[in-house]
Design an enzyme around this catalytic site. Structure first.
Site, PDB file in Angstrom:
ATOM      1  N   LEU A  48      11.338 -10.898   8.813  1.00  0.00           N
ATOM      2  CA  LEU A  48      10.304 -10.892   7.424  1.00  0.00           C
ATOM      3  C   LEU A  48      11.507 -11.703   6.172  1.00  0.00           C
ATOM      4  O   LEU A  48      13.070 -11.506   6.468  1.00  0.00           O
ATOM      5  CB  LEU A  48      10.652  -9.425   6.882  1.00  0.00           C
ATOM      6  N   GLU A  49      11.378 -12.583   6.156  1.00  0.00           N
ATOM      7  CA  GLU A  49      12.074 -13.693   5.031  1.00  0.00           C
ATOM      8  C   GLU A  49      10.690 -12.897   3.196  1.00  0.00           C
ATOM      9  O   GLU A  49       9.775 -13.585   3.453  1.00  0.00           O
ATOM     10  CB  GLU A  49      11.741 -15.013   5.019  1.00  0.00           C
ATOM     11  N   CYS A  50      11.205 -12.379   2.672  1.00  0.00           N
ATOM     12  CA  CYS A  50      10.973 -11.794   1.656  1.00  0.00           C
ATOM     13  C   CYS A  50      11.099 -12.653   0.322  1.00  0.00           C
ATOM     14  O   CYS A  50      10.701 -12.168  -0.926  1.00  0.00           O
ATOM     15  CB  CYS A  50      12.154 -10.436   1.150  1.00  0.00           C
ATOM     16  N   GLY A  51      11.464 -13.231   0.353  1.00  0.00           N
ATOM     17  CA  GLY A  51      11.084 -14.580  -0.586  1.00  0.00           C
ATOM     18  C   GLY A  51      12.105 -15.758  -0.519  1.00  0.00           C
ATOM     19  O   GLY A  51      13.073 -15.962   0.525  1.00  0.00           O
TER      20      GLY A  51
END
Length: 85
Positions: free
Chosen positions: A47-50
């Protein structure tokens, strides 16, 4: 795939993080070149949150409240996945 959908749903429901519009499709991209993801036999997601190149997103990600919200969304996704919903 179900675990990824659970994480995606909880992140959209519970956080201000929005779907990437610069890479992948609808926030998803399949990768076959990441050993940590491809050589294990258990459910997993990356997961890349930003996007740290985006100043507005980078500013959000250093805020403790935003970090807590992301952590809660991930906990909700894990719970949802383990409950089989």
């Amino acid at each position: 795939m179900r675990f990824g959908r659970d994480v995606h749903a909880m992140m959209l429901r519970d956080t201000a993080i929005r779907v990437s519009d610069y890479y992948g499709r609808n926030g998803y991209i399949s990768r076959n070149d990441l050993a940590g993801l491809n050589l294990t036999t258990m459910p997993k997601v990356l997961l890349e949150c930003g996007n740290m190149h985006n100043a507005a997103e980078a500013a959000l990600l250093v805020r403790p409240g935003v970090q807590r919200t992301i952590a809660a969304a991930l906990a909700a996704a894990i719970t949802r996945f383990l409950a089989g919903r």
